[in-house]
Design an enzyme around this catalytic site. Sequence first.
Site, PDB file in Angstrom:
ATOM      1  N   SER A  47       0.806  -1.228   0.000  1.00  0.00           N
ATOM      2  CA  SER A  47       0.000   0.000   0.000  1.00  0.00           C
ATOM      3  C   SER A  47       0.837   1.274   0.000  1.00  0.00           C
ATOM      4  O   SER A  47       0.325   2.339  -0.333  1.00  0.00           O
ATOM      5  CB  SER A  47      -0.946   0.009   1.206  1.00  0.00           C
ATOM      6  N   ASP A 343      -3.398   7.850   8.301  1.00  0.00           N
ATOM      7  CA  ASP A 343      -4.459   7.033   8.895  1.00  0.00           C
ATOM      8  C   ASP A 343      -3.954   6.094   9.992  1.00  0.00           C
ATOM      9  O   ASP A 343      -4.640   5.162  10.379  1.00  0.00           O
ATOM     10  CB  ASP A 343      -5.166   6.221   7.795  1.00  0.00           C
ATOM     11  N   HIS A 346      -0.438   4.596   7.129  1.00  0.00           N
ATOM     12  CA  HIS A 346       0.175   5.193   5.938  1.00  0.00           C
ATOM     13  C   HIS A 346       0.443   6.678   6.145  1.00  0.00           C
ATOM     14  O   HIS A 346      -0.118   7.289   7.058  1.00  0.00           O
ATOM     15  CB  HIS A 346      -0.754   4.998   4.738  1.00  0.00           C
TER      16      HIS A 346
END
Length: 380
Positions: A47, A343, A346
């Site tokens: 991610s 968040d 990340h």
Amino acid sequence: MALQFYGLILAVALVRGVAASSEVGAGVSGHGQTAPRYARVFSFGDSLTDTGNALHVAAGPASRPPYGETFFRRPTGRASDGRLVIDFIVEALGVPEPTPYLSGKTAADFRSGVNFAVGGATALDLEFFASRGLKTFVPVSLWNQTSWFSDVLHHLGSVEEQRKAVASSLFIVGEIGINDYLVALSGNRTVAEIENAFVPRVVRAIRSDVIAAGARSVMVPGMIPLGCEPQLLAQYQGAERHDPESAGCIARLNDLAELHNRALNRMLIGLRRAHPGTAIVYADLYRAVTDLVVSPRKYGFKDMPLAACCGGGSGPYNFDAAAFCGSPGTAACADPSEFVSWDGVHFTEAANRRVACALLDQSDGAQGIKLMGHYGARAP
Ligand SMILES: *[C@@H]1O[C@H](CO)[C@@H](O)[C@H](O)[C@H]1NC(C)=O
Ligand SMILES: *[C@@H]1O[C@H](CO)[C@@H](O)[C@H](O)[C@H]1NC(C)=O
């Protein structure tokens, strides 16, 4: 081939310009300075690098607002409020934005580069986890990504055309491995078990097929400081020794990340010996992120670098796994550019921009100069 080596030297020169412009806050734009060094980028990872693949595998948080709000004004699948490190790097190098593999449809979509990274992906194969009773986040490993790369390669023409395409591309392999460790931690493996049973395997998995495919230029980002992740800080609150010298990060988890990075570097030294014609640059993500956490003000962040901007949490880390950013009842902070963490897992676009600058700056440092010295003699 000589042209290829020459290209690398120009890339280093270009990067020098980038580092200078970032100091005056101009961002990481290398446009208009010289022709792009690489024709395209092929990237692999999770991610931290996914620009739209996970959307096609599982509708995770990054498919919902407020993801993307700062730059794209809509969710794009990037796990941030805006751009990722890879976005800033391709911009700085003047190469096209690579197409997320799972949203590409035709060979033409892939000619200007492909991003194979998938949010949640592991370095190790799915069977490795299944056989140990561990559940991965998504059914995608680095093996899937390299086999997708083989498919793409076959669409790029004859064997000779494929060879040329690979030789003129920059490969970015990583960061990858964080999900292997998160899966193990959530399955109650101890850090010591992870260090012994997971790290060596993860590093072997990264010793990638892409080099066998004839890559000439490879960047390998290392592990981030795991112990500074708001999610893990919230999870282990009180249970773990925090490192007073590391701005309140969990020492044991940072040790794990550093162990990973040392093993990765040892592997890369061997890889360079085995492939003297390939430029392999280690990108020190650990140092780049740690700098932001240790000296947030210096880089324009608020004095609480371990708190997440978005989510439904409270307390020092502003993180609650049950109220993850993007789920109902959660909200983003007023100004994400003041936060390092978006968040809790990340980074914000502001942090990603800083990290990209630092990585480009590093490759202009010891390694970049070494590469110049190594290839300089053979350049025209
Ligand atoms: C990845 O590869 C495994 C086999 O190792 C397969 O079961 C899985 O479906 C693949 N994932 C995707 C998204 O294609
Ligand atoms: C991990 O340990 C916790 C507490 O000891 C327990 O509640 C949880 O079920 C365990 N998880 C797994 C996957 O074994």
